[in-house]
Design a protein around this motif. Structure first.
Motif, mmCIF file in Angstrom:
data_model
loop_
_atom_site.group_PDB
_atom_site.id
_atom_site.type_symbol
_atom_site.label_atom_id
_atom_site.label_comp_id
_atom_site.label_asym_id
_atom_site.label_seq_id
_atom_site.Cartn_x
_atom_site.Cartn_y
_atom_site.Cartn_z
ATOM 1 N N GLN A 156 7.672 1.220 0.726
ATOM 2 C CA GLN A 156 7.896 1.040 2.159
ATOM 3 C C GLN A 156 6.607 1.129 2.970
ATOM 4 N N GLU A 157 5.686 1.982 2.541
ATOM 5 C CA GLU A 157 4.468 2.216 3.326
ATOM 6 C C GLU A 157 3.343 1.239 3.015
ATOM 7 N N ARG A 158 3.192 0.877 1.732
ATOM 8 C CA ARG A 158 2.026 0.070 1.334
ATOM 9 C C ARG A 158 2.382 -1.188 0.564
ATOM 10 N N GLU B 64 8.863 5.487 -1.197
ATOM 11 C CA GLU B 64 7.934 5.714 -0.093
ATOM 12 C C GLU B 64 6.708 4.811 -0.202
#
Length: 209
Positions: free
Chosen positions: A106-108, A103
């Protein structure tokens, strides 16, 4: 958004190279935040999460490799040492760690040190996977010099950490962390200076665009 995983044997300056690469790429260096996030998710203490973390000084790898002398219980049909009664099985901690790695990537984006990142994020497009390794004699000398300790003590620390990290990856991912086929780049950071290692990794990350 850049993603780099670094698998580093002890004595190869992974804790120096990782943050420097993250700063150059403008992404977080993701290391100690992982067990903290796992602890919050599971509602356990940070100490419990660290007991299942391969980067901690007393992480799960040490339990699996037998370098800690603690009460013995049976786990998966095999006797192993564990720090008292575990509220959750080790697999649950590892599963939460995997999810947080994915996560966050993928996000940062980020530079991820250890925790089988090259395996967990193997399918993530554009992720660069790096291995820092060197012959043990050079790692011993580097550890002794940087830590201000004797070579005998440095060798003991390296052997324990090597066993722990290998045990973690082999137990949960059935693979050898030294297998070069898992990585885009393998660097001897005891011979190549740290700034040059950082530059190589940054250039390699950009080349994956």
């Amino acid at each position: 958004m850049r993603v780099v995983t670094i698998s580093a044997t002890y004595g190869t300056a992974g804790s120096q190279i990782g943050p420097a690469v993250a700063e150059r790429l403008g992404v977080p260096f993701v290391d100690r935040a992982i067990p903290s996030a796992v602890a919050r998710e599971l509602g356990c203490t940070l100490e419990e999460a660290l007991a299942h973390d391969d980067r901690a000084e007393r992480g799960l790898g040490r339990l699996l490799s037998g370098t800690m002398r603690l009460p013995t219980v049976t786990f998966g049909g095999v006797d192993m040492y564990v720090p008292g009664a575990m509220p959750l099985p080790p697999e649950e901690f590892v599963r939460r760690t995997e999810r947080i790695l994915l996560e966050t990537a993928q996000e940062r984006g980020g530079v991820f040190l250890g925790r089988a990142g090259a395996v967990v994020l193997a399918g993530l497009p554009g992720a660069l996977h790096v291995r820092l390794d060197a012959p043990i004699e050079r790692r011993v000398r580097q550890t002794a010099t940087l830590g201000g300790i004797g070579e005998r003590e440095a060798r003991k620390i390296i052997n324990e950490n090597d066993q722990a990290r290998v045990a973690y990856v082999r137990t949960f991912y059935k693979t050898d962390p030294a297998d070069p086929r898992q990585y885009h780049l393998v660097i001897d950071s005891t011979t190549i200076p740290v700034p040059a290692c950082v530059e190589l990794i940054v250039l390699a990350s950009a080349a994956l665009d």
